[in-house]
Design a protein around this motif. Structure first.
Motif, PDB file in Angstrom:
ATOM      1  N   PRO A  73       1.362   9.254   0.823  1.00 40.78           N
ATOM      2  CA  PRO A  73      -0.334   8.946   1.752  1.00 40.78           C
ATOM      3  C   PRO A  73      -0.881   7.787   1.863  1.00 40.78           C
ATOM      4  CG  PRO A  73       0.178   9.536  -0.780  1.00 40.78           C
ATOM      5  CD  PRO A  73       1.476   9.340  -0.074  1.00 40.78           C
ATOM      6  N   PRO A  74      -1.771   7.882   3.195  1.00 47.46           N
ATOM      7  CA  PRO A  74      -2.243   6.237   2.609  1.00 47.46           C
ATOM      8  C   PRO A  74      -3.563   5.880   2.065  1.00 47.46           C
ATOM      9  CG  PRO A  74      -3.851   8.383   4.451  1.00 47.46           C
ATOM     10  CD  PRO A  74      -2.102   9.018   3.554  1.00 47.46           C
ATOM     11  N   PHE A  75      -2.694   5.139   1.033  1.00 46.17           N
ATOM     12  CA  PHE A  75      -3.429   4.631  -0.074  1.00 46.17           C
ATOM     13  C   PHE A  75      -4.575   3.151   0.746  1.00 46.17           C
ATOM     14  CE2 PHE A  75       0.565   6.000  -1.698  1.00 46.17           C
ATOM     15  CZ  PHE A  75       0.185   7.039  -2.932  1.00 46.17           C
ATOM     16  N   PRO A  76      -5.418   3.282  -0.437  1.00 52.84           N
ATOM     17  CA  PRO A  76      -6.806   2.278   0.168  1.00 52.84           C
ATOM     18  C   PRO A  76      -5.921   0.663   0.135  1.00 52.84           C
ATOM     19  CG  PRO A  76      -8.144   3.847  -1.529  1.00 52.84           C
ATOM     20  CD  PRO A  76      -5.988   4.403  -1.338  1.00 52.84           C
ATOM     21  N   GLU A 106      -6.832   9.271  -3.059  1.00 48.11           N
ATOM     22  CA  GLU A 106      -7.649   8.181  -3.071  1.00 48.11           C
ATOM     23  C   GLU A 106      -7.580   6.868  -3.494  1.00 48.11           C
ATOM     24  OE1 GLU A 106      -8.435  11.634  -5.732  1.00 48.11           O
ATOM     25  OE2 GLU A 106      -7.228  10.885  -4.138  1.00 48.11           O
ATOM     26  N   LYS A 107      -6.364   6.797  -4.310  1.00 45.19           N
ATOM     27  CA  LYS A 107      -6.801   5.965  -5.088  1.00 45.19           C
ATOM     28  C   LYS A 107      -6.022   5.089  -5.008  1.00 45.19           C
ATOM     29  CE  LYS A 107      -7.674   6.121  -9.586  1.00 45.19           C
ATOM     30  NZ  LYS A 107      -7.318   6.172 -11.025  1.00 45.19           N
ATOM     31  N   GLY A 108      -5.791   3.001  -5.181  1.00 43.07           N
ATOM     32  CA  GLY A 108      -5.341   2.466  -4.268  1.00 43.07           C
ATOM     33  C   GLY A 108      -4.255   2.664  -6.269  1.00 43.07           C
ATOM     34  N   TRP A 109      -3.361   1.592  -5.675  1.00 41.32           N
ATOM     35  CA  TRP A 109      -1.936   1.028  -7.023  1.00 41.32           C
ATOM     36  C   TRP A 109      -1.614  -0.050  -6.941  1.00 41.32           C
ATOM     37  CZ3 TRP A 109       2.625  -0.390  -5.162  1.00 41.32           C
ATOM     38  CH2 TRP A 109       2.688  -0.554  -3.576  1.00 41.32           C
ATOM     39  N   ILE A 110      -1.430  -0.546  -7.454  1.00 43.18           N
ATOM     40  CA  ILE A 110      -0.899  -1.774  -7.910  1.00 43.18           C
ATOM     41  C   ILE A 110      -0.060  -2.680  -9.179  1.00 43.18           C
ATOM     42  CG2 ILE A 110      -1.917  -4.356  -8.440  1.00 43.18           C
ATOM     43  CD1 ILE A 110      -4.534  -4.389  -7.405  1.00 43.18           C
ATOM     44  N   VAL A 143       7.611  -2.549  14.421  1.00 46.82           N
ATOM     45  CA  VAL A 143       7.587  -3.259  13.145  1.00 46.82           C
ATOM     46  C   VAL A 143       6.236  -1.957  12.228  1.00 46.82           C
ATOM     47  CG1 VAL A 143       7.599  -5.393  11.634  1.00 46.82           C
ATOM     48  CG2 VAL A 143       8.436  -4.966  13.889  1.00 46.82           C
ATOM     49  N   ALA A 144       6.630  -1.244  11.062  1.00 48.99           N
ATOM     50  CA  ALA A 144       5.572  -0.485  10.103  1.00 48.99           C
ATOM     51  C   ALA A 144       5.575  -1.850   9.631  1.00 48.99           C
ATOM     52  CB  ALA A 144       7.131   0.498   8.907  1.00 48.99           C
ATOM     53  N   SER A 145       4.427  -1.330   8.817  1.00 49.45           N
ATOM     54  CA  SER A 145       3.583  -2.067   7.640  1.00 49.45           C
ATOM     55  C   SER A 145       4.048  -1.751   6.571  1.00 49.45           C
ATOM     56  CB  SER A 145       1.954  -1.663   8.106  1.00 49.45           C
ATOM     57  OG  SER A 145       2.028  -0.366   7.054  1.00 49.45           O
ATOM     58  N   PRO A 146       4.274  -3.621   6.276  1.00 46.88           N
ATOM     59  CA  PRO A 146       4.750  -3.831   5.041  1.00 46.88           C
ATOM     60  C   PRO A 146       4.538  -3.190   3.337  1.00 46.88           C
ATOM     61  CG  PRO A 146       3.412  -5.818   5.634  1.00 46.88           C
ATOM     62  CD  PRO A 146       3.288  -4.459   6.373  1.00 46.88           C
ATOM     63  N   ALA A 147       5.422  -2.664   2.768  1.00 44.26           N
ATOM     64  CA  ALA A 147       4.828  -1.951   1.658  1.00 44.26           C
ATOM     65  C   ALA A 147       3.802  -1.915   0.449  1.00 44.26           C
ATOM     66  CB  ALA A 147       6.424  -2.215   0.624  1.00 44.26           C
ATOM     67  N   PHE A 148       3.879  -4.160   0.975  1.00 42.25           N
ATOM     68  CA  PHE A 148       1.815  -4.503  -0.349  1.00 42.25           C
ATOM     69  C   PHE A 148       1.737  -4.828   0.431  1.00 42.25           C
ATOM     70  CE2 PHE A 148       6.080  -5.031  -3.119  1.00 42.25           C
ATOM     71  CZ  PHE A 148       5.740  -3.698  -4.884  1.00 42.25           C
ATOM     72  N   GLU A 202      -9.113  -6.658   0.734  1.00 42.90           N
ATOM     73  CA  GLU A 202      -8.304  -5.780   1.149  1.00 42.90           C
ATOM     74  C   GLU A 202      -8.347  -4.533   1.462  1.00 42.90           C
ATOM     75  OE1 GLU A 202      -4.864  -5.671   2.854  1.00 42.90           O
ATOM     76  OE2 GLU A 202      -5.495  -7.950   2.623  1.00 42.90           O
ATOM     77  N   ILE A 203      -9.336  -4.378   0.377  1.00 45.85           N
ATOM     78  CA  ILE A 203      -9.053  -2.516   1.296  1.00 45.85           C
ATOM     79  C   ILE A 203     -10.271  -2.627   2.499  1.00 45.85           C
ATOM     80  CG2 ILE A 203     -10.374  -0.894  -0.488  1.00 45.85           C
ATOM     81  CD1 ILE A 203      -9.978  -1.627  -2.557  1.00 45.85           C
ATOM     82  N   ALA A 204     -11.413  -3.161   2.171  1.00 49.10           N
ATOM     83  CA  ALA A 204     -12.188  -3.370   3.518  1.00 49.10           C
ATOM     84  C   ALA A 204     -11.484  -3.904   4.715  1.00 49.10           C
ATOM     85  CB  ALA A 204     -12.926  -4.650   3.277  1.00 49.10           C
ATOM     86  N   LYS A 205     -10.566  -4.370   5.055  1.00 51.58           N
ATOM     87  CA  LYS A 205      -9.859  -5.179   6.404  1.00 51.58           C
ATOM     88  C   LYS A 205      -8.852  -3.721   6.403  1.00 51.58           C
ATOM     89  CE  LYS A 205      -9.182 -10.156   5.449  1.00 51.58           C
ATOM     90  NZ  LYS A 205      -8.352 -10.575   4.805  1.00 51.58           N
TER      91      LYS A 205
END
Length: 2030
Positions: A566-569, A675-679, A726-731, A834-837
């Protein structure tokens, strides 16, 4: 060269042993084969005495016997050449053999035998060669070690290797023992830690028990009786009870009254309350109205609040008063109770006695109870005190344990820091080594490149081809070596690493050349005038065809599915070192940003716990590949399955693999809400984890490559599908918490306090014991693993940093050393940003597709309208390719076929280009070799010198009396003419031979052959291009035929073959049945047959041959150009013919098909159609006839085909025809494209071939012109040298003089060698003897004079011969006998001309005047007797004059020469006892004495200033011009030499007198090598008298052999000759105490040194190594391997030369100094003898003038016009490095310290004690610098700028400064190790600097005892009472300490002036101490002065003259203080 020599030795000479080129050095190292070679030529008669053995003695014997023969042949051979050959030096034997080959060939041509050559050699040369042979033997024996020495060396090497093995074994055992001990220590440490934990646990248990055992003793109730008594006492004392009682009464009354009032008011309360409420309401309303008008609400509230506070305060005061009153009332009641008890007792006591007794008993019982109660209370107090004491002791023990634990922890922290510093240093060293290795490799590459460029500059005359420079540049950028390491021609099956490197180099150049050729760039780029011939771009049709075939043959692999998340924030990770704050930041972010935190460790634990709890699966979460067969396992969840795998691995002691960790992490990500991102916390930790996570999350492998990429190299398809985006990176973001290692260690140390706090919490709350233990274990684990985790992070982070910053572009660094809150806020802001971008990007992506959507119209749904094919060019972007189905067999055949074509094309092109490169190198080397060989040929020796030497010998053999004869002169002139003709003939022959050699070089055929080879290479390139075109045509033909459904036809036509040149020109017969595969064309022209004979027409024939050769070269070049053009035309024609043939065949095939089709259609239409239609169809069919097809160039258009349809055609047939037409268009377009490309490439190849041939021809012509130019210039130079020789010869013939020096005519040089004399010099005058005394058997001067008179009386006519005898014996005559004869003739001629008479009266007036009647001349008798000559030509009173004038007589009488003759006459006539200098001086008048004094002063000034002796002449002339009376004699260099000798003799006698007065002396000696003396020894003496030290030079003398015995004998000879001092005599040996030298093995060797030999004369002599020399060795050794010191020295040296060699730079620097208001200081030089002060000055100038220098260099760097910009840039780069600036400050501190020591060692007044004292302070200062920075270095400890300039680099020089200081301290101790000797250590009492500040009783007693014991014999000889020395020492020490406060300021000369008579014995011992030399720097000064003197004296001097000059310069007084009287007295006396 080696091959030619080997062929000569093996085939012509036929040695007994065959030699090969690689073994020349080894084969000829013994000399046996050289002897055999000379023996075969009849030159080595003693060959039978040669030995084949390889031992040293055999080699020495062979080469000693070879030397005369080689010199006879004129071969350059000496001991160095022999040593090189014997040691197998590379090239030495080859060079000697080459010279032998030339010499023996000359001998063979001349047909001379060895005897004849020996006889032809001049006698002088033979004698010189014999002396050289003797010297050669001696030197060769010295250079060549003995066999025993070699064997001993081998044995020692063997034992060294063996000892090294033993040491390694011992070291391994030692390491194993250390590891064992370390292991035991670790086990013991673990045991102690466990024991400590157990003790603490027990202590905690004890403390818990103590707390549980504490009893709470209830507080006793207060005793009312005691309180009453105390209250009574207080009331009685203060009298307050009454007042209190009154107040209580009043209070009780008031309380009673209030109580009654309250009871009365209770009944009326209700009524009053209602009335009061109504009243209050009315009042409130009225007040409210008033307040609203006149008041403020805030003010009312404040008043109300104030009233409330006052009410509350009154209530509190009332409560306190009530409480106090109640306490007083209680006390009063207690007092009343006590009073009542007393009254009661008193009343009871008044009862009966029985009652009293009962009362007493009751009182006793009560008292006992009270006592028991008091005792119980006291015991409880004791128990409580004991418990408190025990508790305090327990607390103290706990505090002690805690303190000890704290100390242990601090020590552990310190050890960990030390370990970390050690690891950091090792890492820094590793980085430095890596950087150093890289720089070293780059510098080696630069050096190799520079060397290569320089080498080719010489080979190509500064015309290096651009191609070579580009190749070397490619090598340089790829890091491959420039030079060939090893040959790869016979490449073995398993090549060596060097051969692999060479193969790599070859492949590198092949790829580079092929790339340029393929793209037609670089070397193959067309010229500007032919730029339109550049090959066209890519053939798109061919690329499409090949891509389609490749896709059919190599089907693409199916791509794996991309995982969907899923598209995480936000997706991120936080990385960093241990304890950098990752977990803290993540917890803060989790709370603040609502982000899921993922910790890999926690996830693994949760997975294991899920497995242990049997967590069941949810829907669609099972991993099939990891599920097991059992049903129970299949029901587990994914997390539980992963936990099971993890637990299984951990149980087995294995680590969890990265793949499993990533699966666990991905499972956790899947469970994260969208809806929640992860670190992720601390993950990934390695680059492998990062790549695996990237692949698993995005589905894209970053390391995967395209499978089909690179299969097509010649063409590409423009429509090939591009790579997916090229796909977006994992992080999305990767945060690095950056922190230094030091902060990490500090945080680890701070964990201790946290640990103690957790333990306190644990004690307070027993429910958290388990959490405390876990925290403690985590802290201990973190503390133990911190260094390993830091090291692991530092190892893996560089790759991760590159991954996240370069590949992912998501790395953000945060400074984690700031405050915790600040770091958390910073990370939070980054995450939120980064979330806003990401949200903005997502919204933009959602909006952008909507804007691009357009409504679909009806027209879009319609099918496309077909467009005529003719309007679109095939192969363009709009063209639709024909992609009809192909048979599978076509791709199977064509794809491998095309791959084979590409491979063959590439390999062949690379091979041809490689051959062209080799050909270019061959041309360069050949032409350079031709030039070098011709120059060597021109320098070949000839026989001119032999004729010249023979002529000179004959010329000098002519008698002197015949040289004036005219006939003799004519004969000599004729001989000179004959010599000139002979020399000219030799020059003409040499010129003719050189011209013939040049002609042979031009006719050797090398250039035409290699021109043909190069043309063949270019023809091969053309063949490759033609083959490529043929293969491409065939592939396209088969491909399109297969699409048309036709069977590919076999191409029976043979491939076109381009002919090559037949270089060998061998006739080959062709077979009738078989043709030649590659046709050959004849290349060489018929060689001209030239027969050149030695005749008059030789020059004409050679010129014609040369012209013909040049014409042949031009013809060959022209033919080559025609061949290239013809071959190119053949290739182009072949290509065009193939295209034309293909088109014609295609059209013929179509025509045939069309005719068949028309035939069928005609049969069908004849039945249905009319004749008109048939006619029309026939008319239209004409358009497709073959004739029309041939007229049109190209395929017919589609419209014409459609119009040509005779009858209606079905749609299928129409589609088929359109397809065929489209295929035809594609095919012909592709073929035409290939044709154009092939022709353009062939055109470029032709241009390059023509250019190559033209360049080769031009280079060859230039080389031949250079040969001709050198030949002409050589001939002209030889002729000029012959003319010079003839001119010199004729000059000597005319001047009637011999040619004294040897004439040399070598090659083109003519010179007269002043080193070779063919006429011996006259015998030099003997040393000035001392005053002789008459004795038996010897004649005195007076007796010899009498004998002379007798000879004159007996034989008066023999006066000439006698005078000649006298002139030769005294060396004072200036003319020879022939000159005197000439003067006699002149005098006789003048006498006859004038005919004057001599007045005889003059004889009576002048007693010295005599007249010769026979000759008619007058002369001075004393002057003639003593041969004193003024040098006049006419009026010479020594030889006589016939000019009888009185003025001449008076002039001679007043002359200095006459005065000198009169003195000598007086000395000769007087007896030896009476004659004295004073009497001689009395005979001189004042004028003559003044003249002699002036001359002596002038000679002293000449010697003092080091000027030549010949300066006396012009200085005397200058005195004449000034009016100073200097006299007319003694004005030549011989007189100056004589007077300087007497001045020096005076100084020598004064020095001997001083030595006789002193009691001790030391000798200082050293050796020097210069141009005057090959090896010389200089001797100084050092002595001390009454505390004053003197050091003076004795003399200089050459040393013939540098061994200890010779040097010792030379020292004795110098002392004996100059001072008449014999060390072996008893008088002087007892004064000899010390010997100083420079410390070499010859001087101070323990076994055979000079010091040991001197001790044989006097055992007490103390040998001292020069301290200044030791300091220099220590400094250079300490800084030898310091790279930073080398850089700094280079900077200082370059700065000096930069400003020293350029006045403009110097002036600009001075202007810069003035601009910034600094005192100008130009950079100075470093080095020379004053190396330390020079270096100190240079560093001071650098640091003081740093801003000016840097500013000036910056200006030059910015100036683009500066020629030295790169040098300035390098200097500026080094000056702005922080390491260089810091090291400069540090080095200046060190040199300031060492300079003080250097000044002490250079001072000749310094004693050993002074040196040792300074060394001690120096070592202490250097030790202090090891712990802290010096005064200069302190200025640069913390700053990053210096004088306003930003410095670059880290500036960490701690390791370097530690190394320098430790090395310097160690080497200073080693170099001054003499201080450890007892005797030298005892001399420290001689320095007041080493005396203690306060007197110590034992100071110096031991030293005095050691010195007196060691020098007992010498002290007794000096009349010292040894028994009184120690007593005098004690008394002298006491007096000095009592008299002087500052003892360190005393000097021994002042002490001697006061106490010499009082304490003579101890002061004599002090003189002995001061006599010992501390250094040999005086000898260094002497050497410097001697070299400076000899630099001005451009002539050879004897050692006596050098000694005289040195003594005057070093010992004599200054010019102003010089008194010449003593020297004049000595001169007169002698």
């Amino acid at each position: 060269m080696s091959e030619i020599l080997c062929e000569w030795l093996n085939e012509e000479v036929k040695l007994s042993r065959s030699v090969v080129p690689g073994s020349l050095s080894e084969a000829f190292s013994t000399g046996y084969l050289l002897g055999e070679l000379l023996h075969k030529y009849g030159l080595q008669d003693d060959f039978n005495q040669f030995s084949q053995s390889r031992v040293a003695n055999a080699k020495l014997n062979n080469f000693l016997r070879l030397e005369p023969t080689l010199h006879l042949l004129g071969v350059q051979f000496n001991e160095n050449v022999a040593q090189d050959i014997m040691t197998g030096q590379h090239g030495a034997a080859t060079k000697l053999l080459y010279e032998l080959y030339i010499a023996l060939e000359k001998k063979r041509k001349a047909k001379l035998t060895g005897v004849a050559m020996e006889a032809m050699r001049p006698a002088a040369t033979a004698k010189l060669k014999s002396f050289e042979s003797v010297l050669y033997r001696e030197r060769l024996k010295i250079l060549m070690p003995r066999q025993a020495d070699l064997q001993l060396q081998q044995i020692s090497e063997h034992f060294k290797i063996k000892s090294k093995v033993v040491e390694d074994k011992i070291a391994r055992i030692h390491i194993a023992e250390q590891r064992k001990v370390q292991k035991l220590q670790e086990e013991q440490r673990a045991h102690d830690i466990e024991k400590h934990h157990i003790g603490r646990r027990r202590q905690n248990e004890i403390m818990a028990r103590i707390h549980a055992a504490i009893l709470q003793v209830p507080k006793p109730k207060p005793s009312h009786t005691i309180k009453a008594i105390e209250a009574k006492k207080i009331l009685k004392n203060k009298r307050e009870a009454e007042d209190t009682y009154k107040e209580i009464k009043k209070f009780e009354e008031s309380v009673a009254g209030n109580a009654s009032a309250v009871h009365s008011q209770v009944t009326d309360s209700n009524i009053q309350e209602s009335l009061q409420t109504q009243k209050l309401q009315d009042t409130a309303q009225t007040a409210t109205g008033l307040l609203n008008i006149y008041s403020d609400d805030e003010y009312i509230r404040k008043i109300q609040k104030r009233l409330e506070e006052d009410r509350f305060a009154r209530e509190q005061r009332e409560k306190r008063r009530r409480k106090m009153l109640m306490e007083q009332l209680t006390a009063h009641e207690a007092e009343e109770e006590a009073y009542r008890e007393e009254q009661l007792i008193y009343r009871l006591m008044r009862q009966s006695q029985q009652e009293r007794r009962i009362a007493v008993q009751l009182m006793h019982v009560r008292h006992e109870k009270e006592v028991l109660r008091q005792n119980r209370i006291f015991r409880e107090k004791q128990y409580e005190e004991r418990r408190l004491k025990e508790f305090q002791e327990a607390l103290n023990r706990e505090a002690a344990l805690a303190k000890q634990e704290k100390i242990d922890y601090e020590e552990q922290i310190i050890k960990e820091r030390e370990r970390h510093e050690k690891i950091a240093i090792e890492r820094a060293q590793a980085r430095y080594k890596k950087h150093y290795a890289i720089c070293w490799e780059v510098i080696n590459q630069i050096i190799d490149l520079s060397t290569k460029v320089g080498e080719y500059h010489l080979l190509t005359n500064n015309r290096i081809p651009l191609k070579l420079m580009l190749d070397w540049k490619e090598f340089f950028f790829n890091g491959t070596p420039m030079y060939e390491q090893v040959s790869i021609q016979p490449l073995p099956d398993e090549p060596s690493p060097e051969q692999l490197v060479e193969l790599n180099k070859m492949n590198l150049l092949d790829e580079k050349d092929y790339g340029e050729y393929k793209s037609m760039t670089g070397e193959w780029c067309p010229a500007e005038e032919n730029s339109e011939n550049k090959p066209p771009l890519n053939n798109n049709i061919l690329g499409h065809v090949l891509r389609r075939l490749m896709e059919i043959f190599y089907p693409p692999e199916p791509k794996s599915s991309i995982p969907v998340f899923p598209p995480f924030p936000i997706k991120g990770c936080i990385l960093g070192k241990v304890l950098s704050g990752k977990t803290t930041c993540i917890k803060y972010i989790e709370k603040a940003c609502n982000i899921q935190v993922l910790s890999v460790d926690s996830l693994v634990q949760e997975a294991i716990q899920a497995f242990l709890k049997n967590e069941m699966q949810s829907e669609h979460n099972v991993i099939p590949q990891e599920a097991e067969s059992s049903g129970e396992q299949n029901e587990l969840s994914v997390r539980a399955q992963l936990g099971a795998a993890s637990q299984k691995l951990l149980k087995n002691g294995k680590s969890i693999p990265d793949e499993l960790l990533i699966d666990i992490l991905l499972e956790a990500i899947n469970q994260t809400p969208p809806e929640k991102g992860w670190i992720v916390d601390g993950f990934p930790m390695t680059i492998n984890q990062a790549k695996l996570f990237e692949k698993a999350y995005t589905g894209i492998d970053p390391e995967a490559e395209d499978a089909n990429s690179g299969k097509l190299s010649l063409v590409t398809d423009s429509r090939a599908p591009n790579k997916p985006p090229v796909a977006s990176p994992a992080f999305d973001v990767s945060v690095l918490l950056d922190i230094s290692d030091t902060v990490v260690l500090k945080r680890v140390a701070n964990l201790k306090s946290d640990k103690s706090k957790s333990s306190q919490t644990e004690q307070e709350n027993n429910n958290q014991n388990s959490d405390g233990e876990i925290l403690e274990e985590e802290i201990d684990l973190a503390r133990d693993q911190v260094l390993h985790r830091i090291s692991g992070f530092l190892d893996t982070w560089p790759k991760l940093e590159k991954w996240f910053s370069v590949h992912q572009n998501s790395l953000v660094k945060v400074n984690a050393e700031a405050e915790e809150s600040l770091v958390c806020e910073t990370v939070k802001e980054m995450i939120m940003e980064e979330i806003a971008k990401k949200q903005n990007r997502r919204s933009a992506q959602e909006i952008s597709p909507g804007k691009n959507l357009l409504p679909v119209t009806h027209q879009d749904l319609l099918p496309p309208i077909p467009v005529a094919p003719s309007s679109v060019e095939p192969g363009s972007e709009e063209w639709i390719y024909v992609d009809e189905p192909l048979p599978k067999e076509i791709s199977i055949f064509l794809v491998p076929y095309w791959e084979m074509v590409e491979s063959a094309y590439m390999n062949t092109i690379k091979t041809i280009l490689r051959c062209l490169r080799d050909e270019q190198h061959s041309v360069i080397y050949y032409l350079a070799d031709v030039r070098k060989k011709f120059q060597d040929y021109l320098k070949c020796p000839d026989h001119k010198q032999e004729f010249v030497s023979q002529w000179q010998s004959d010329f000098n053999s002519v008698a002197d009396d015949l040289r004036e004869d005219e006939e003799t002169k004519a004969e000599l002139h004729q001989r000179v003419t004959d010599l000139r003709d002979r020399l000219w003939d030799i020059c003409d022959n040499r010129r003719e031979e050189a011209e013939q050699e040049r002609t042979n070089i031009m006719n050797d055929g090398w250039v035409p052959d290699h021109r043909g080879i190069a043309m063949n290479h270019f023809f091969s390139l053309m063949q490759v291009e033609v083959d490529r075109f043929q293969d491409t045509k065939r592939l396209l033909h088969d491909y399109y035929r297969a699409m048309e459904g036709k069977i590919p036809t076999d191409n029976h036509q043979d491939f076109t073959r381009i002919p090559l040149l037949d270089i060998n020109d061998v006739e080959q017969k062709e077979d009738k049945n078989k043709s030649r595969r590659i046709p050959l064309v004849s290349w060489k022209l018929p060689s001209p047959e030239l027969t050149i004979t030695k005749s008059k027409s030789k020059g004409t024939l050679q010129k014609s041959a040369k012209d013909e050769n040049f014409e042949n070269g031009v013809a060959t070049s022209g033919k080559g150009e025609n061949l290239i053009t013809d071959t190119w035309q053949t290739a182009v024609t072949a290509v065009s013919d193939m295209v034309t043939a293909e088109i014609q065949s295609k059209e013929m095939e179509e025509e045939k098909e069309r005719q068949q089709l028309e035939l069928k259609e005609g049969l069908k239409s004849s039945q249905t159609l009319s004749g008109k239609a048939t006619g029309k169809g026939a008319k239209d069919a004409k358009k497709f006839s073959p004739k029309s097809a041939t007229k049109k160039k190209g395929p017919p258009s589609t419209a014409s085909v459609v119009e040509a349809s005779p009858v209606p055609i079905t749609p299928e047939e129409l589609k088929k025809r359109e397809l065929a037409l489209k295929i035809k268009q594609e095919y012909f377009t592709a073929l035409k494209h290939e044709e154009v490309a092939t022709k353009s490439r062939l055109e470029i190849i032709k241009e390059k071939a023509l250019a190559f041939v033209e360049e080769l021809t031009m280079k060859a012509e230039e080389a031949y012109k250079d040969l001709e130019k050198w030949l002409g210039s050589r001939f002209l130079a030889e002729m000029s040298s012959v003319e010079k020789l003839i001119e010199v010869a004729r000059h000597h013939i005319e001047s009637s003089s011999k040619i004294q020096y040897g004439i040399t005519l070598e090659e083109t040089d003519f010179f007269i060698s002043s080193d070779v004399k063919v006429i011996p010099d006259p015998i030099p005058s003997p040393h000035v003897p001392h005053i002789e005394t008459s004795g038996s058997g010897t004649l005195t001067i007076s007796q010899l004079t009498t004998l002379h008179k007798q000879f004159l009386q007996v034989a008066p006519k023999a006066i000439r011969a006698l005078k000649q005898f006298k002139s030769k014996s005294n060396s004072s005559s200036k003319r020879e006998v022939g000159d005197r004869g000439k003067e006699k003739k002149d005098l006789e001629h003048q006498r006859t001309k004038r005919n004057r008479q001599f007045p005889k009266i003059w004889l009576t007036k002048y007693s010295w005047l005599k007249y010769d009647d026979e000759r008619g001349i007058m002369f001075c008798a004393p002057c003639r007797k003593h041969n004193v000559d003024l040098g006049e030509n006419i009026h010479n009173f020594c030889s006589g004059t016939d000019d009888f004038k009185l003025e001449f007589i008076n002039m001679h009488q007043s002359s200095e020469a006459h005065a000198w003759a009169t003195c000598v006459e007086a000395a000769s006539t007087a007896s030896p006892d009476i004659a004295s200098a004073e009497q001689m001086l009395k005979s001189m008048n004042s004028i003559t004495l003044g003249r002699v004094e002036n001359i002596f002063r002038t000679c002293h000034a000449i010697a003092k200033s080091g000027r030549p002796f010949t300066d006396l002449d012009w200085m005397c002339k200058l005195d004449d011009m000034k009016g100073v009376d200097i006299g007319s004699v003694f004005r030549n260099d011989k007189s100056a030499k004589m007077f300087i000798h007497f001045i020096a003799e005076v100084e020598r006698r004064a020095l001997k007198e001083k030595l006789e007065k002193c009691k001790f002396f030391s000798v200082i000696s050293d050796g020097v090598t210069d141009g005057i003396f090959k090896t010389a020894a200089v001797v100084y003496v050092r002595f001390a008298n009454e505390g004053k030290v003197n050091c003076q030079i004795v003399g200089v003398q050459p040393v013939h052999k540098t061994d200890a015995s010779t040097i010792k004998n030379t020292i004795e000879e110098i002392l004996q000759i100059n001072l008449q001092l014999s060390l072996a005599s008893q008088v002087w040996s007892r004064k000899f105490v010390g010997f100083g030298s420079d410390g070499t093995g010859v001087m101070v060797g323990e076994n055979s040194g000079v010091a040991k030999l001197v001790r044989e004369i006097q055992p007490c002599v103390q040998s001292v190594h020069c301290s200044a020399h030791g300091l220099k060795l220590a400094y250079k050794g300490a800084l030898k391997n310091i790279q930073l010191y080398k850089i700094l020295s280079k900077v200082l040296r370059n700065m000096y030369y930069f400003y020293h060699n350029s006045p403009s730079n110097k002036n600009n620097l001075k202007a810069t100094y003035e601009a910034i208001k600094l005192r100008p200081a130009i950079p100075s030089r470093i080095g020379s003898s004053q190396w330390l002060p020079h270096l100190q000055t240079a560093l001071q100038i650098l640091l003081k003038g740093y801003p000016a220098i840097v500013l000036h260099l910056s200006k030059i760097e910015r100036d683009s016009r500066a020629s030295n910009q790169q040098k300035v840039k390098d200097l500026l780069h080094l000056l702005l490095r922080m390491e260089v600036v810091k090291f400069s400050h540090f080095l200046l501190d060190v040199i300031n310290v060492l300079n003080i020591l250097s000044r002490v060692t250079l001072d000749h007044n310094s004693s050993i004690a002074d040196v040792f004292a300074t060394v001690q302070s120096t070592l202490e200062t250097l030790h202090m610098y090891q712990t802290r920075a010096g005064p200069k270095e302190c200025l640069m400890e913390t700053i990053q700028h210096f004088h306003g300039y930003q410095l670059v680099g880290n500036g960490n020089i701690s390791a370097i400064r530690t190394k320098v200081l430790s090395n310097l301290v160690k080497r200073l101790r080693d170099c001054f190790c003499d201080a450890s000797q007892n005797v030298l250590r005892a001399t420290t009492i001689g320095s007041f600097k080493l005396w203690p500040d306060k007197m110590k009783q034992e100071f110096g007693e031991k030293e005095v005892s050691v010195l007196t014991k060691y020098y007992e014999v010498i002290l007794e000889a000096a009349s010292v009472k040894i028994g009184e020395v120690e007593t005098e020492w004690s008394m002298l020490r006491s007096e000095l300490y009592n008299r002087f406060q500052n003892i360190q300021t005393l000097t021994w000369d002042s002490v001697n002036s006061d106490y010499s008579k009082k304490y003579p014995n101890i002061l004599t011992l002090v003189d002995l101490i001061l006599t010992l030399p501390a250094s040999s720097t005086e000898t260094e000064r002497g050497f410097s002065q001697m070299k400076l003197t000899m630099m001005h004296l451009h002539s050879k001097l004897r050692s006596e003259s050098v000694t005289d000059l040195m003594i005057i310069q070093m010992n004599s007084p200054d010019i102003k203080k010089f008194d010449p009287q003593k020297a004049i007295h000595l001169w007169n006396a002698t």
